[in-house]
Every structure is written in C-alpha cells, then in structure tokens.
Write an enzyme that holds these catalytic residues in place. Structure first.
Site, PDB file in Angstrom:
ATOM      1  N   GLY A  63       0.832  -1.192   0.000  1.00 39.21           N
ATOM      2  CA  GLY A  63       0.000   0.000   0.000  1.00 39.21           C
ATOM      3  C   GLY A  63       0.870   1.246   0.000  1.00 39.21           C
ATOM      4  O   GLY A  63       2.026   1.221   0.422  1.00 39.21           O
ATOM      5  N   CYS A  64       0.317   2.333  -0.495  1.00 34.33           N
ATOM      6  CA  CYS A  64       1.114   3.553  -0.650  1.00 34.33           C
ATOM      7  C   CYS A  64       1.547   4.123   0.701  1.00 34.33           C
ATOM      8  O   CYS A  64       2.697   4.508   0.883  1.00 34.33           O
ATOM      9  CB  CYS A  64       0.361   4.590  -1.475  1.00 34.33           C
ATOM     10  SG  CYS A  64      -1.314   4.925  -0.923  1.00 34.33           S
ATOM     11  N   PHE A  65       0.628   4.170   1.669  1.00 33.50           N
ATOM     12  CA  PHE A  65       1.010   4.647   3.000  1.00 33.50           C
ATOM     13  C   PHE A  65       2.096   3.741   3.597  1.00 33.50           C
ATOM     14  O   PHE A  65       3.040   4.208   4.231  1.00 33.50           O
ATOM     15  CB  PHE A  65      -0.189   4.639   3.948  1.00 33.50           C
ATOM     16  CG  PHE A  65      -1.067   5.848   3.864  1.00 33.50           C
ATOM     17  CD1 PHE A  65      -0.538   7.127   3.967  1.00 33.50           C
ATOM     18  CD2 PHE A  65      -2.441   5.718   3.709  1.00 33.50           C
ATOM     19  CE1 PHE A  65      -1.365   8.249   3.915  1.00 33.50           C
ATOM     20  CE2 PHE A  65      -3.275   6.836   3.658  1.00 33.50           C
ATOM     21  CZ  PHE A  65      -2.729   8.106   3.759  1.00 33.50           C
ATOM     22  N   SER A  99       5.553   4.369   2.255  1.00 38.72           N
ATOM     23  CA  SER A  99       6.086   5.607   2.790  1.00 38.72           C
ATOM     24  C   SER A  99       6.570   5.442   4.237  1.00 38.72           C
ATOM     25  O   SER A  99       7.637   5.928   4.617  1.00 38.72           O
ATOM     26  CB  SER A  99       4.974   6.663   2.665  1.00 38.72           C
ATOM     27  OG  SER A  99       4.955   7.541   3.718  1.00 38.72           O
TER      28      SER A  99
END
Lengths: 352, 352, 352, 352
Positions: free
Chosen positions: B155-157, B160
């Site tokens: 997932g993008c979060f 990060s």
C-alpha cells in the site's frame, strides 16, 4: 548526438528543456548556463532533478562558457539576451533556438515596433541574423526551419491562437475581420519569479484579465494569420490568468461566413492538420480540457461553431510549458538537425 | 519483450502503469482488461492518451480475456479481484503482480485479520498462492521477488512509512515502542471514483484526518518493521488528506535512544540505502517537499531528529501513484524478469 | 463605541481585523497606519474592500499618526514594532493589543531567549510594559486580559497546540514527557509578501516541512502548558505547509497513561471547554477538517486516542487568520473593554 | 421580522441563504425543508454551521412542512420543484422566491422552449403564477419585484452577462448583432453533488468548455437584453469551468460602433449604474479579478474596449453563490418586503 548548450537553464523554460533532453535519444545536454545560482548544480536549485541532471550552472559570459562545445544553443531567456549572444554562436557554426521575441519577426521594422510596445530597446543587436531567422512554429514552417541557422520560438499564447485559427483563416471558415482571442493561461506562464498576484493565497481562487490595453503576443498572431490569409488580419486579444499551473485554453471567435457550417469547418481542420502528429482535432461534443494535453506536446483543437448565432468558434488547448515553449523548441531542434520530429516528445504527461 | 496483461486498466493505478510501460524498453502492454467502459479504447476514457495508448478495454471474464497472451498479469484492482483470478494465470505459467491487499500478507491468518478489519470476506480464494506470495517492497525483498510467481504490491502509505522507518528500526535510531506515523496524502490516493469529500469545492481548502479508529495499512507497516527489528513493533497511524493531488508526506516519530544523535541517525540512513537508486536521504536543513518526488519513483527521506526533546524524526516523501503504486509494481516487474530495476522509471516528473 | 487604531493595516492580519470590525456593533476603526502604500485608501490596495473600508493608510510615525484619537491600538505588525510604539500609546491611556512576539512572554529573560532564537535584537524596547503584559489566549486568561493594558496575542501555531493539549495536560490524559505537535498550516500564515516557496506553481501540489531545527512558537506552547501542568513540559514541534490558503491542522500526540481511555479523555475535554463559546469538542468518528472552521473563530478539537498502541491523540483545527490571529485579537479586545466576548465574531465563514 | 421557509436548504444555494439570514437584522429562518438528510440538523450535514444554525431538515411534503409558519418561501431547488409547490404557498398569502428556471420567463410559451431545451416536462405546473411572476434581476426590476408575489431568481451566468452588457446595449456602446459571452465559472456552480469532472484530482489543474451545443442560460440573457434594446438580440455563449470554487468571470465582446470609444463606454456604464449599491464600474487599467467580489454581493464590471480592432469589451465579475444566487435572492426578498436593499448583504467576504 546533438550537443545542446542551454542558456537560462534555471528557469521553467530551462528545466522543461532538461526534462525533454533527458528523454531524447539523439540529443544531449552539453552544458547549462545562467546568471543566477552560478556554480550550483541544477539539481541543487531544483532537487527533483537529483540523479537526473546534476550538471552545474556555468556563469553567462564567463571563460567557462566560452569553452563549451555544442552543436546548438538554446536560449531559454527573456527578450534581449539571445540577440546579444547569437552572432558569436553562429560564427562558431552553431545553430540557435531562442524562446524570446528576439528572433520572431524576421524584420528590423517589425522588431522595433514589438520592442517599443514593451518598453525595450528598439535597436536590435544582431540585425543581420534577424533577417535570416525563421519563426519557429514547427507545423507551419518545417522547410524553412530545417534550413535555418536561427529560429525564434513562438510565444505560448501565439502558438495557441495561431494553431487554433489557421485552418479557419486559410479555408475561409471565419470572416477575416472581427476575430477575437479569449485566452486563459495557467500561472507558470509568468515564470518562476514570485510576484504579488501569483502568491498562492492571492491566486488560489481568483481569475482575472490583465494587460487589457494590449499584449505583445498579438503581433505574432496577426503576422502569421495575415500571411496565411494573404491579407491583413487584426485580432482582439484578451489574456486572462486562472488558478491552474499549466495550460492555455484559448477560445477563438469570429463571424461565420454565410455558407459555412460546423461540419465543413471541422473537415477543414482535419484536412489542414492531417499530417501533423501533435495536433488532435476534436468535434464540439468530445471531452476536452487543458488536462488532456498537460505535460504533452499536443495541441487539441475543438471546432464548435455556433450556427444559431452565426459565430465561428474554435477552442485550442496546449500545455504552455511544452507545446507552448520547451516542446516546440525541441520539435524545432529535431527539424533543424534532420531528426524525426517527435524525438524526446513521446510523453503523454502524467495523469492526474 | 515482457508482455503485460493489465487488469483494472481504467483506474488511476492502471493508467499509471500504462504511462510507465509506454516508456519501458523491454516490457509492453499485451492487453487491457476492466469491468467498466468495456469495449471503449482506453484513450476514449482518458483522452490524454490518444496517440499513446489506443488499446480497447476487454471485459473481465470474457472469452476475449481468456485469449490474451501474456508473461505477467498486473492487477490494478481493489481487494478481492486478484485472489479470484491469479490461480488461473499462474497455471498458465504467468507471473502475477497485485496492487491490492490480496497477496501482501503471505499467511492465511494474517490475511483473515486484514480482511475482517475492512469488512471483507475473510476466506482467501487462493490460499495456496498466498502462502508462496512475496511482499513487493522492492528495496527490501529483491531476492524473494526475483523468484516469486506472485507479488503483493504494498500500500502507498505502507511504503512511505516502512521505508521512512526501516533504517531507524534496524540500526536502533529509534526506540521500538511508541512509534508514530503522521501521514498526509494527496486526493488521488482515493482513486478516480467521485465522492463527497473529494468534490473540488469541498476539498480545495480543507485538510482532515480520517479513519481515526484504525486503518488497514498499519498491519503491513507493523509486519515489516517487526521482521526488521526481530521483535514485535506497533505503530500508531494517523491518515490525513490535504488538498493536493499527488504525494504522501509521512512524518515519523519515536523516542530517540540515549546515545543516538541526528548525525548518527543520518549516517545510518545513508548506509542502509547506499545501494538503492530510488532513495534520496536528506539532512534536516535540505530543501524538501512532496513536489521533489512528484511524478518520479523516488523516495526522499529527511532525517531530522529533535535532540532537544529526545524525539526521533524522519520525514518520508513519495508520489503515491508512482513509488506508492505503479512505479513500485514496475520495479517489481523488472526484478521478477531479471531486468535492470529502473527500466521504465527513468522519469523525473515534470515541474512545476 | 471603542475606537480602534490599527497599525499594519495593509497586511493579512490587518485586513482580517478590518473585516471583523466592519461587523462589530461596539467597536470601530478610528484610523489605519502602515509603512507601505501610505496615502492610498485601504480599498485601493485591497479592492474587495471598496465600499466597506475606504479609509487611507496613514504613515507610521507621521504627524497625522500622532493625531489619531483611539481607545485601543492594535499592532498587526511583525516582531519589534509594537515594543517601540506601545509605551507612548499606554501613556495616552490607551490599551494595546499586539499580534507579534513582543508582548507574549511577560519576562525580559524569556523574551531575550525568544529574540535570540530568531536573530532579533534581544534588548526589549519597553521592558516595563513587558512585565505587565498578558498572554492573550482568551479562553485561559480572561481575568488577566480584562485588567490588562497590554496584551500579547498568541502565535497561530501556539493557539492551535495549546488549546488542543491543555485539557489533556491539566487532566492527565497524556504523560508529561514525549509530547509531539505535528502541525500543518495553510500558506496565508506566511503573510502577503511573495516568496519562492509560495509562488503558485511551486506550492499548488506540494507539502513540506520547514524550520526542522526549531521554531520560535514552541516557546509559547511550552510556557503555557508548563504553567497548566505545574511542571516543566517540553514538546517536539514540526511545522509543515500544505497547499491550502487558510487553516491549521495540528495533530497532537503523547503517551496515554495506563488508566486513561478515549472515553475519559473526551469527557475531560468537554468539561474543560464547557463554558467556551468558540470551542467545539468532537469525538473520533465525527466529521472534521479545517474546512469546518474556515472563516470562523472556532477551534474544533477532536479527541481520538489510539488505545491499541497507547497513544494519546487530539486533533486541533483553526482558521489561522481568525482564531489564529485577528479573531483572537478581537476576542481579547472585547474582554479588555468589558464587552460580550463574541462581538464581531458571529460569523460561520462562507462555505464552500 | 420576515419569517423565511427555506426549501432545498441542504445544498450550496441553501446554506448560502442560511449564511445571509444569519446576518440579516430583519429576516429570520422559520424552518428548513429538504428531501435529503431529513431529520438531521443542518449543522450535522454541514458542521461548520454548528452553533450558527442547528435547525432540523424537515421532509418536503410532510405534515411537519405543512405546519411551518412563514412570510416567504425560498426555493433553493432545481427546476421543477417550485412550480409544484408555489401555488399552495401563494394561496396562504406567502411570497415566493425561486432559484430555478421555473419562474424566470413570465410566459408559458417561453417556458416551454426553455424546458424542451433541457429535456424537462414542457407543461408548467402553475401557469397562472408564471404569468404574474417577475424576473428577479434586482437592479433592473425593482418596481415590479416590490409588487411581486412570485419572483424567479436569475441564473448565475445570466446575471453576470446581463449586468455586464446592459449599459452597452442600452446606450449603444455595442452593435446589436454579434455579441459574444465568454464565461468562466468556478466549480461550485455545479452544486454539491460529486461528479467525475469535478473530482479534485480531475479538476485541480484543468480548464474546459462544456455544453458547446447550447446552454439554457442563453435564453434569459437574450430575453433581457432584447427588452432593454427594444429589438431582438442574440448572443453566442460559451460556458467554461476553471479550477476555482467561487466566481464567474465573463468576458463580453461585440462590435464597437463607429463613434464609440472606451471613454464614452465607461461613462455610459458609470451613469447606468450610478444608483446601484452593489455594482462597481472599473476602468481598463484597474486591478480586477473574481477574488475582488469573492463572498460579497458585488458585481465588478470592467469596461475595456479594444479601439485598435474595433471590439467592444466588458468584463463582469461576480461570486456565483452570492450575487449569482443567494445574494440576489436576499436582495429580492428585501425589495419584496420594503426593506433596505442591502440588508444581510453588508459583507465584503474574507480575504484571502
């Protein structure tokens, strides 16, 4: 490999060219020149370029600049810079592409008028080059550009209006008098220098017209359209800023001649641009918007005559920083060096 | 040429992959599959792609889909889609990369918990594949990814946070308990489907936190960090939306161990990521911002411990649609097929 | 009618006060003072005010300024201005409200530290006034403000953090050490002066942290919280800018004490602010966002502890230009003159 | 106190009226009616109103609605609603103000054409009321509005174009044929309902034209201008959306008659609007923009003829949600009840 010396590399017009050359298979950056941030890497000024372009900014006029080896010099600089440097570059056998108005007019008299309108020095510094220079609207002057030593890249508004009106003027889809250019630009058209109207809190929910007394770009538009039409054409031009970063939306109006219809006008546009890779002609009902050309070198032109009221209407969409500036310059570079016209420009942009 | 079948091609995750493959020298689109806009060209749905990708959208589950020839299937689809289709693809000898949570956890038990947290069916439809699947955080699992048949893209979060915290957790720059992830995302993270909070007039001057009761991405973060630390790590995660389109800015906090300093922490990060092309480690005073990674596959990580108060702090910047999604998937594709990891990703984005 | 002399009238802080006084039934503008645009009408500088406030800008330090009659002087000016002018105003029997740090600290020593942190002259120009001045956080110091001759209006970040943390610190919902303030501000917090990071094309899709080495506002926050707690409290503060114009979203973290729960914390906040008109306490699942306080003097505080990980969390929302600046100043004016606290502030803002 | 029943209270047009009535000294909300969110407080739907308007939304058509006592009913609803409800309200002696096209045309034939253009039922449900209804352009029909039982509030584009062109048409500053309205609107004009083009990531950096085949608002414009001119006038109308939330910028073009000059045209505008509080007439060089009327009921009209090309040009600026909608409705309410025209509208908006 075509070696490019890029002057004014640190502005939006400069980094736009850096991005294109990074993708270009047959041209490459030889060196970067600027008057600001001298000695810094370009990627120190614009950290998004770290790992992509870490060349230093060489001082304009310095000995280091003299020693740069190049095949072409691109001036991504304001009015007045290229005309002082171009002669020396040409003397070295280099080609020159200039973003500014310095080499757009091919005539000392016309340049003088252009300069006076903007309060610039009307004495051109390289009149002999001006006489041989070619107006860099790629789609219209391919042959001359391919032979040119010096090309004056058009203004962004001018590209948008000329390309949006040319087929109509040529094919008689619009009457020659009473043409109106209603143009909306994104803020990047004003360059990277901060100014009160473009301060984020002032600009974020605000649209406005400016320079209502007259804008210098109108000269280019009238000159090109007059040539196409074979008679003098005047246009009324209204520049406006809307809260977006990239894009020009030009809505172009005129009187629809008696027998002209939407259908005929659309055909005329399709025919006119049949061989042009970077032009998309759209019908009135197709989905449009500056977002459809954002980051790409395309011009989208929507033909949408208002037959009920007898008004010719075409809507032109470009990315002011690509087709409106660095993209056109790269397209001209390709033509000048006999390369495929789209090299380095095979980029749809990133959506959203 | 690696032939790619792209499922869910019409969403933001799909067109992001189309953009990358358009630039990719050794992979190409075989066909596009979707459940919406079936039969239309992708460029009819997204007109900015006209001339770049004019393939049609083939109906998911149709005969036409069965006949697509491909080396790899990329599922740019929500939870639940890939787990129903992957087995058949693998049976045909194809590799699979999935954007969703379907193959992120490598274990039926963990998947069950993930699914229940989101109100999804907890029974995984391809448990045997789940057991062999690899978590697609390229920088951390290159070896396993290169052997994998099925990769679950993070997932993008999660990307990060994990990338922003990993060196600290590994090298002891932060205490293992009390880690906080304060994450701000651009709106594109919510996908292309219109919804009231993301309606332009509601979103344009508004920042807000959401899912305060718990967000599914936290499981991935905890799982990876725990593995790295060799002990169980919990993090408190606060997702927030700010009025931008692209980008995640994650500010990561924890307790600074007694002897740890900014200088040491910075070194640990530099060392940890020394071999990773797409990671830039920044010191506290360097210019940063999501704008520096917009459109590119880079992760910029700024180390900025607050020694005065004894707080470890790192700030992670990604483009949620590139490194946070399609870029990571392409990086994994390259690794899975033995290609150079950065192919198709050599793009700084376009500024501004 | 309370007559207000407004110094620094032409900045965002000045026009914010003009807007409030325009609505105020018992206070009115006596005159506007500034160092820029002297002699122009305020409505010539800010044309949206034409017909609402057409007073001229009187030159600071001029004879004309001397002759202004007023009951209170509001300094909507940067650090260093009010401390040079306040003594003369007080000598005339006037009350003073200052937006800057000049009168926030009530002590020469603390001011000195504040000034040094910012590279300002550490010698306060009106030390005797500083000693009597009151910190203008209306909700916390009503009694003292009502007696004060000089009020130092808090910084916008400070208001957001102090109000978001005070009940927790007071009632023990958070442990005293390890408090973290993750703050996101809109761009108007930087004032009206154009600067490169806030140029529209640079700011429109970019979020970033700044002043990571330490921000002056942290001193105010620590001072107030320490007083409330009865012991010294340190906070780690991370200022960030997101692409919006108005609003501060502060996400506030700390360690949740063993017996503390979301339910108890929420009650503590509701109780603490029971008598405060301009505070809304929200539960974790309520709809929130800076858009809910845009244009109004409200502080919305959402209590959202993360019990799973033992993290206290509260999220504070203000409009940085209203509750964060002019609104607080007007609230203080009302208190200083014995008026109803909300006069001039009965405005929900305009949505969207 | 005038008691207002507000139907369609939960949309942008409804909350705009709630904001105005909150400031209004002689009118107040009696009750809110809607078909969505029935039973909820308005402040639960729009939390920024908590403490400002906590009335519930009463179900349209319910018994509770029947029992509402009111002096005037404002329909902030789409086409077709008011014409079904108005007769019963009028029968109770109430005045009616409608935002939609239901009562704009005063004639069954013209309404029929309007309805057919939009695919609506062409049979008006209250033809007898339609015949007596008055077009609510306050500045032009004060006398009739003051006597009217039913007022049809103009469309936002129509207000912007009619007010921008009326003096020219009346005083002969423009030729009667060939008038062009180039109109740019902010996104709030589309209402609160999410839709793909207005999804934040699609809209944030995109400007586009729409309804190029014909827009219903043109009928109002032509009708009013024809009446003013005493002969039939047609206009060509191009609606465009730009990435802002509030504001309409209409650039209005036509042929400049031979003896007409910028100076004369400016005078004509100043004279025409001499008695109108909410109109500001600007010369071509004055600072303008939609930001100058944002949140206020003003119309700013800039006269900027292009004498070089013989083009008449005026640029009209309104806030589409205030003067373009709720503000005009409130102005009409004041006129209908013999109140001072500007009550509730004394608001410059909040800048920035």
């Amino acid at each position: 490999m075509v070696k490019v010396k890029l002057v004014g590399a640190g502005g939006y017009g400069g980094i736009g060219m850096v991005e294109i050359l990074h993708r270009h298979p047959q041209a490459e950056l030889a060196a970067l020149v600027d008057v600001q941030d001298v000695g810094k890497k370009l990627s120190a000024v614009w950290p998004y370029l770290r790992g992509f372009c870490d060349l230093p900014l060489i001082e304009a006029g310095s000995k280091a600049e003299q020693q740069i080896d190049a095949d072409v010099v691109i001036y991504a600089t304001p009015d007045g810079v290229a005309q002082r440097g171009a002669a020396a570059e040409v003397a070295k056998g280099r080609k020159v592409i200039d973003y500014s108005g310095d080499f757009r007019f091919g005539s000392i008299e016309v340049y003088k008028e252009y300069a006076l309108r903007q309060g610039l020095n009307p004495e051109h510094q390289a009149p002999e080059l001006l006489n041989q220079s070619v107006y860099g609207l790629s789609e219209f002057h391919r042959e001359a550009i391919s032979q040119a030593q010096v090309v004056g890249n058009p203004g962004c508004f001018a590209i948008s209006c000329i390309m949006g009106l040319a087929p109509a003027v040529k094919a008689g889809c619009v009457e020659k008098s009473g043409i109106i250019c209603d143009c909306k630009t994104g803020v990047s058209g004003a360059g990277k220098k901060p100014a009160a109207p473009f301060h984020y809190p002032e600009q974020y929910d605000n649209s406005f017209a400016y320079k209502l007394a007259g804008h210098q770009h109108v000269m280019e538009i009238e000159k090109e359209l007059s040539t196409l039409a074979g008679e003098e054409i005047q246009v009324s031009f209204t520049p406006q800023v809307v809260p977006m970063t990239r894009g020009i939306l030009s809505t172009l109006y005129g009187k629809l001649p008696k027998d002209m219809t939407q259908k005929k006008a659309l055909s005329a546009y399709q025919e006119f641009y049949a061989g042009d890779k970077f032009v998309r002609v759209l019908d009135a009902t197709e989905k449009s918007g500056t977002g459809q050309v954002r980051g790409s070198n395309y011009v989208n032109i929507q033909v949408a005559c208002d037959e009920r009221t007898g008004v010719f209407r075409a809507i032109s969409h470009i990315d002011n920083l690509v087709k409106g500036q660095a993209g056109s310059a790269a397209q001209n570079l390709n033509i000048m060096f006999g390369l495929e016209e789209g090299l380095g420009l095979d980029n749809p942009g990133g959506h959203p």
